[in-house]
Enzyme design. Structure first.
Site, PDB file in Angstrom:
ATOM      1  N   GLU A  35       0.459 -31.829  41.657  1.00 19.90           N
ATOM      2  CA  GLU A  35      -0.677 -32.634  41.202  1.00 19.90           C
ATOM      3  C   GLU A  35      -0.369 -33.235  39.838  1.00 19.90           C
ATOM      4  O   GLU A  35      -0.035 -32.511  38.896  1.00 19.90           O
ATOM      5  CB  GLU A  35      -1.921 -31.735  41.106  1.00 19.90           C
ATOM      6  CG  GLU A  35      -3.099 -32.347  40.382  1.00 19.90           C
ATOM      7  CD  GLU A  35      -4.194 -31.338  40.065  1.00 19.90           C
ATOM      8  OE1 GLU A  35      -5.027 -31.639  39.191  1.00 19.90           O
ATOM      9  OE2 GLU A  35      -4.212 -30.245  40.670  1.00 19.90           O
ATOM     10  N   THR A  61      -7.874 -34.368  38.359  1.00 16.24           N
ATOM     11  CA  THR A  61      -8.861 -34.763  37.362  1.00 16.24           C
ATOM     12  C   THR A  61      -9.433 -36.133  37.724  1.00 16.24           C
ATOM     13  O   THR A  61      -9.609 -37.002  36.865  1.00 16.24           O
ATOM     14  CB  THR A  61      -8.273 -34.759  35.928  1.00 16.24           C
ATOM     15  OG1 THR A  61      -7.408 -33.639  35.763  1.00 16.24           O
ATOM     16  CG2 THR A  61      -9.396 -34.631  34.899  1.00 16.24           C
ATOM     17  N   LYS A 121     -11.399 -26.256  45.630  1.00 21.98           N
ATOM     18  CA  LYS A 121     -10.747 -25.645  44.470  1.00 21.98           C
ATOM     19  C   LYS A 121     -11.765 -24.781  43.736  1.00 21.98           C
ATOM     20  O   LYS A 121     -12.772 -25.295  43.235  1.00 21.98           O
ATOM     21  CB  LYS A 121     -10.214 -26.748  43.535  1.00 21.98           C
ATOM     22  CG  LYS A 121      -9.604 -26.222  42.256  1.00 21.98           C
ATOM     23  CD  LYS A 121      -8.993 -27.346  41.437  1.00 21.98           C
ATOM     24  CE  LYS A 121      -9.961 -27.928  40.454  1.00 21.98           C
ATOM     25  NZ  LYS A 121      -9.308 -28.860  39.512  1.00 21.98           N
ATOM     26  N   GLY A 170      -1.031 -24.233  36.722  1.00 23.74           N
ATOM     27  CA  GLY A 170      -0.483 -25.182  35.763  1.00 23.74           C
ATOM     28  C   GLY A 170       0.474 -24.528  34.799  1.00 23.74           C
ATOM     29  O   GLY A 170       1.586 -24.155  35.150  1.00 23.74           O
ATOM     30  N   SER A 171       0.025 -24.330  33.561  1.00 27.60           N
ATOM     31  CA  SER A 171       0.928 -23.907  32.486  1.00 27.60           C
ATOM     32  C   SER A 171       1.650 -22.589  32.737  1.00 27.60           C
ATOM     33  O   SER A 171       2.816 -22.462  32.317  1.00 27.60           O
ATOM     34  CB  SER A 171       0.194 -23.869  31.149  1.00 27.60           C
ATOM     35  OG  SER A 171      -0.951 -23.050  31.214  1.00 27.60           O
TER      36      SER A 171
END
Length: 198
Positions: A35, A61, A121, A170-171
């Site tokens: 994404e 987003t 989600k 993500g991170s």
């Protein structure tokens, strides 16, 4: 959207300059769902740059129908929102691309699903952890849930065992790879996840 490794890798950075390179490493390592977030400068240009890759790119987003249309025009194969945004779901359906709508409570999850989301989600998932996913799945077993937000790499197996269809990470997975970080370290993090699944 579920690849060999059931993770949607979330790329968010000040600039998308390295998104194509990071995506190539993820794909080679078995993470086929990626994404690109619209909060990143140049995200749609990066989607266009990745058009020839073996696996399609999603755009996240997405907050408005206009965002959805621009993302699909750039080549997005699916759209992801942080909340239940019905105009995005409607536009995604009109354009023929799946939408993974963000939601948290059972009411929001059900609303997103009945509005036409392909998956939901659950965000921010870390607030409730795997136990929350298991609890929500009991009365809503037919809705594929994608816990996202604050999920550490060591928790992947627990979320999948709780009934998650996939995870958005993500991170903890990407680290500093999008900002010039070590791509070999990214490969090693993917291997940590793969080890939990074997």
């Amino acid at each position: 959207m579920r690849g060999e490794i059931p993770i949607i890798a979330i790329l968010r950075a000040p600039s998308a300059d390295r998104f194509a390179e990071v995506t190539a490493v993820l794909h080679e390592s078995g993470v086929t769902a990626v994404e690109f977030t619209l909060t990143t400068a140049g995200a749609l240009d990066a989607v266009r740059e990745c058009a020839g890759m073996a696996h399609p790119i999603g755009v996240g987003t997405v907050l408005t129908a206009k965002d959805a249309a621009l993302a699909v025009e750039a080549g997005a194969a699916y759209l992801i929102t942080p909340a239940v945004i019905e105009e995005v779901i409607v536009e995604g359906r009109r354009l023929g691309v799946p939408v993974v709508s963000g939601a948290f409570t059972p009411t929001e999850i059900h609303r997103a699903w009945t509005a036409g989301s392909s998956m939901v989600k659950v965000f921010p998932a870390a607030v409730g952890g795997p136990g929350y996913i298991k609890a929500v799945r009991a009365p809503l077993p037919d809705i594929p849930l994608v816990p996202t937000g604050g999920i550490g790499l060591g928790a992947v197996r627990a979320y999948l065992d709780a009934g998650a269809a996939a995870l958005g990470i993500g991170s903890p997975l990407i680290g500093d790879a999008c900002a010039g970080g070590d791509l070999d370290a990214l490969r090693e993090r993917v291997l940590l996840v793969r080890d939990q699944l074997s």
